[in-house]
Scaffold this active site. Structure first.
Site, PDB file in Angstrom:
ATOM      1  N   ARG A  39       0.865  -1.175   0.000  1.00 52.28           N
ATOM      2  CA  ARG A  39       0.000   0.000   0.000  1.00 52.28           C
ATOM      3  C   ARG A  39       0.901   1.224   0.000  1.00 52.28           C
ATOM      4  O   ARG A  39       1.954   1.241   0.660  1.00 52.28           O
ATOM      5  CB  ARG A  39      -0.883   0.034   1.258  1.00 52.28           C
TER       6      ARG A  39
ATOM      7  N   GLU B 292      -3.361   7.692  -4.547  1.00 57.64           N
ATOM      8  CA  GLU B 292      -3.733   7.156  -5.860  1.00 57.64           C
ATOM      9  C   GLU B 292      -4.996   7.843  -6.357  1.00 57.64           C
ATOM     10  O   GLU B 292      -5.870   8.128  -5.552  1.00 57.64           O
ATOM     11  CB  GLU B 292      -3.954   5.635  -5.754  1.00 57.64           C
TER      12      GLU B 292
ATOM     13  N   HIS C  77      -1.139   0.382  -9.782  1.00 62.85           N
ATOM     14  CA  HIS C  77      -1.796  -0.555  -8.854  1.00 62.85           C
ATOM     15  C   HIS C  77      -2.401  -1.749  -9.615  1.00 62.85           C
ATOM     16  O   HIS C  77      -3.612  -1.973  -9.585  1.00 62.85           O
ATOM     17  CB  HIS C  77      -2.868   0.173  -8.034  1.00 62.85           C
TER      18      HIS C  77
HETATM   19  C1  8YV Z   1      -6.945  -4.396  -6.216  1.00 64.91           C
HETATM   20  C2  8YV Z   1      -5.632  -4.771  -4.003  1.00 64.91           C
HETATM   21  O1  8YV Z   1      -6.431  -3.211  -6.673  1.00 64.91           O
HETATM   22  O2  8YV Z   1      -6.325  -6.887  -3.277  1.00 64.91           O
HETATM   23  C3  8YV Z   1      -5.934  -5.774  -2.958  1.00 64.91           C
HETATM   24  O3  8YV Z   1      -5.771  -5.463  -1.782  1.00 64.91           O
HETATM   25  O4  8YV Z   1      -5.086  -3.764  -3.735  1.00 64.91           O
HETATM   26  C4  8YV Z   1      -5.906  -5.073  -5.413  1.00 64.91           C
HETATM   27  O5  8YV Z   1      -5.880  -6.396  -5.688  1.00 64.91           O
HETATM   28  C5  8YV Z   1      -8.348  -4.141  -5.785  1.00 64.91           C
HETATM   29  O6  8YV Z   1      -8.633  -4.586  -4.514  1.00 64.91           O
HETATM   30  C6  8YV Z   1      -9.369  -4.681  -6.738  1.00 64.91           C
HETATM   31  O7  8YV Z   1     -10.670  -4.437  -6.279  1.00 64.91           O
END
Ligand code: 8YV
Length: 316
Positions: free
Chosen positions: A229, A258, A276
């Site tokens: 993150r 972001e 991301h």
């Molecule tokens: C995706 C993510 O960007 O799983 C996570 O924590 O950061 C990513 O896989 C996102 O969650 C897709 O909805």
């Protein structure tokens, strides 16, 4: 009549498609709109993405709330203690994305050390006929430090072993079953490795864990890779470290604000930026959408959810 779900933020189209026909999805909408929405009192489920914010105010607008189903392994945008205080379950989508995120971590390591974007530009710009590209850095054999030795951290380690990289890590606790060297602090780890890779959860406990001091410890031949993150890294300190060669380079898939990486990152030659995309492949996103939808299905069928977040696992 189909149950009504609230989307916390715009949902991934695959998640929406998995919900279509069985539920009526409303939102996202402002707290003001939600407060006066006709269906507010009967909404039991919030559907969210890994980057969605689900604050207490959103939960408290829904008196019947029972489940927050996140499509993503990370759920730092969800106030889990508040959900628990409201007796609501939180689920996420672990495991199905381990390979993709680990693959991307290795891709960033290879791209930054071997300077692949520059190599591609070199060919496209017709510079090859005029001379050779400057030499790059060998990845194989570099010492890898992993911050966060969970499922994805271990998948990164497995891949890195094939590159002959000695592996060390830091995590909340030592994992004596793993054949890797444990360091109690990220600074100590940074001082002992060539590539520091972050795959730890976001949130308050890891906020700015990688700061100027840690970057200093990583040193002028060290590389930082972030597939965790953006909040884990002090981005201003990182920009300074990259532009003054306190570290050699960075590969970043996540950012503090972001979709807006720090403007100065865009001008630097020793950093690779991706938007991301850790889990962004067709098959993985489909698996994540299916799992997020399955958790909702289980809830409405009065069955235990498939993948509660660890804080809620004893309530399965
Ligand atoms: C995706 C993510 O960007 O799983 C996570 O924590 O950061 C990513 O896989 C996102 O969650 C897709 O909805």
């Amino acid at each position: 009549m189909n149950p009504v779900l609230l989307a916390a933020t715009p949902l991934n189209p695959l998640y929406l498609a998995a919900l279509e026909g069985r539920y009526t999805v409303i939102g996202p909408m402002s707290h003001e709109m939600l407060a006066v929405h006709a269906d507010r009192e009967c909404i039991e489920v919030i559907a969210a993405g890994g980057e969605s914010k689900v604050p207490p105010a959103m939960m408290d607008a829904l008196p019947a709330l029972k489940l927050i189903s996140v499509m993503g392994v990370g759920y730092d945008g969800v106030d889990v203690p508040h959900a628990i205080s409201r007796s609501a379950m939180v689920t996420h989508t672990p495991n199905v994305l381990n390979d993709d995120v680990a693959d991307l971590a290795l891709a960033l390591m290879l791209n930054i050390t071997r300077r692949l974007p520059q190599a591609d530009a070199f060919v496209r710009q017709g510079l090859w006929a005029k001379g050779s590209m400057p030499l790059a850095t060998k990845l194989s054999g570099l010492r890898l430090g992993i911050v966060g030795m969970g499922r994805i951290g271990q998948a990164i380690a497995t891949r890195a072993l094939a590159f002959g990289m000695p592996i060390a890590y830091t995590a909340r606790s030592n994992k004596p079953d793993l054949p890797y060297t444990f360091f109690a602090s990220v600074k100590e780890l940074a001082s002992q490795v060539d590539v520091l890779t972050l795959i730890t959860p976001g949130g308050a406990s890891t906020h700015h864990m990688v700061n100027a001091e840690v970057l200093q410890a990583l040193g002028p031949t060290g590389y930082l890779i972030n597939v965790a993150r953006g909040s884990v890294v002090d981005e201003v300190a990182l920009v300074h470290a990259l532009s003054t060669h306190v570290i050699a380079g960075a590969g970043l898939d996540v950012f503090e604000h972001e979709p807006y990486p720090h403007a100065q990152l865009l001008a630097l030659d020793n950093v690779i930026l991706t938007p991301h995309v850790g889990s962004a492949t067709d098959s993985t996103r489909q698996a994540m959408a299916d799992l997020a939808a399955l958790n909702i299905e289980r809830y409405f069928a009065n069955e235990p959810v498939e993948t509660p977040v660890p804080e809620c696992s004893n309530r399965k």
